[in-house]
Design a protein around this motif. Structure first.
Motif, mmCIF file in Angstrom:
data_model
loop_
_atom_site.group_PDB
_atom_site.id
_atom_site.type_symbol
_atom_site.label_atom_id
_atom_site.label_comp_id
_atom_site.label_asym_id
_atom_site.label_seq_id
_atom_site.Cartn_x
_atom_site.Cartn_y
_atom_site.Cartn_z
ATOM 1 N N ASN A 120 -3.190 11.432 -14.723
ATOM 2 C CA ASN A 120 -4.010 11.578 -13.519
ATOM 3 C C ASN A 120 -4.908 10.358 -13.298
ATOM 4 N N ALA A 159 -2.722 7.720 -11.815
ATOM 5 C CA ALA A 159 -2.428 8.086 -10.430
ATOM 6 C C ALA A 159 -3.625 7.770 -9.533
ATOM 7 N N GLY A 160 -4.813 8.098 -9.980
ATOM 8 C CA GLY A 160 -6.011 7.785 -9.217
ATOM 9 C C GLY A 160 -6.203 6.289 -9.043
ATOM 10 N N ALA A 179 -3.774 4.113 -8.922
ATOM 11 C CA ALA A 179 -2.775 3.682 -7.938
ATOM 12 C C ALA A 179 -3.246 4.001 -6.516
ATOM 13 N N TYR A 180 -3.830 5.200 -6.317
ATOM 14 C CA TYR A 180 -4.366 5.550 -4.996
ATOM 15 C C TYR A 180 -5.517 4.620 -4.604
ATOM 16 N N PHE A 181 -6.393 4.327 -5.559
ATOM 17 C CA PHE A 181 -7.511 3.428 -5.280
ATOM 18 C C PHE A 181 -6.998 2.039 -4.892
ATOM 19 N N ALA A 189 -4.152 1.373 -3.536
ATOM 20 C CA ALA A 189 -3.554 1.478 -2.199
ATOM 21 C C ALA A 189 -4.634 1.437 -1.122
ATOM 22 N N ILE A 190 -5.735 2.142 -1.356
ATOM 23 C CA ILE A 190 -6.832 2.140 -0.384
ATOM 24 C C ILE A 190 -7.448 0.749 -0.271
ATOM 25 N N GLY A 196 1.439 6.768 -6.867
ATOM 26 C CA GLY A 196 0.402 7.747 -7.178
ATOM 27 C C GLY A 196 0.887 9.168 -7.001
ATOM 28 N N THR A 197 1.641 9.412 -5.935
ATOM 29 C CA THR A 197 2.176 10.751 -5.685
ATOM 30 C C THR A 197 3.172 11.153 -6.769
ATOM 31 N N ALA A 218 0.927 4.146 -2.951
ATOM 32 C CA ALA A 218 0.701 5.553 -2.632
ATOM 33 C C ALA A 218 1.859 6.419 -3.139
ATOM 34 N N SER A 254 0.822 -1.212 0.000
ATOM 35 C CA SER A 254 0.000 0.000 0.000
ATOM 36 C C SER A 254 0.856 1.263 0.000
#
Length: 66
Positions: free
Chosen positions: A40, A43-44, A46-48, A50-51, A17-18, A14, A10
């Motif tokens: 973008n 990146a979104g 990748a964040y999803f 990670a969550i 994504g950053t 993150a 995770s």
């Protein structure tokens, strides 16, 4: 069974994504606007991911009923 490295996965997602968001800002500044939306989106994603990894981690550590 070996413990799955949820924390490392995770955190890595993150960080990815950053880095991609930072790259999107650089693309916009350099005039490559047509690629910003695609970067973008990744990146979104990748964040999803990670969550969802954190959610899986939390659900895995709950006591199992049965």
């Amino acid at each position: 069974m070996k413990q799955v490295p949820f924390g490392t996965l995770s955190a890595g997602l993150a960080v990815l994504g950053t880095a991609l968001v930072s790259f999107a800002f650089e693309l916009r500044a350099d005039g490559y606007e047509q690629y910003v939306q695609d970067v973008n989106f990744v990146a979104g994603t990748a964040y999803f991911a990670a969550i969802m990894t954190v959610v899986t981690w939390v659900r895995d550590h709950r006591p199992h009923s049965g």
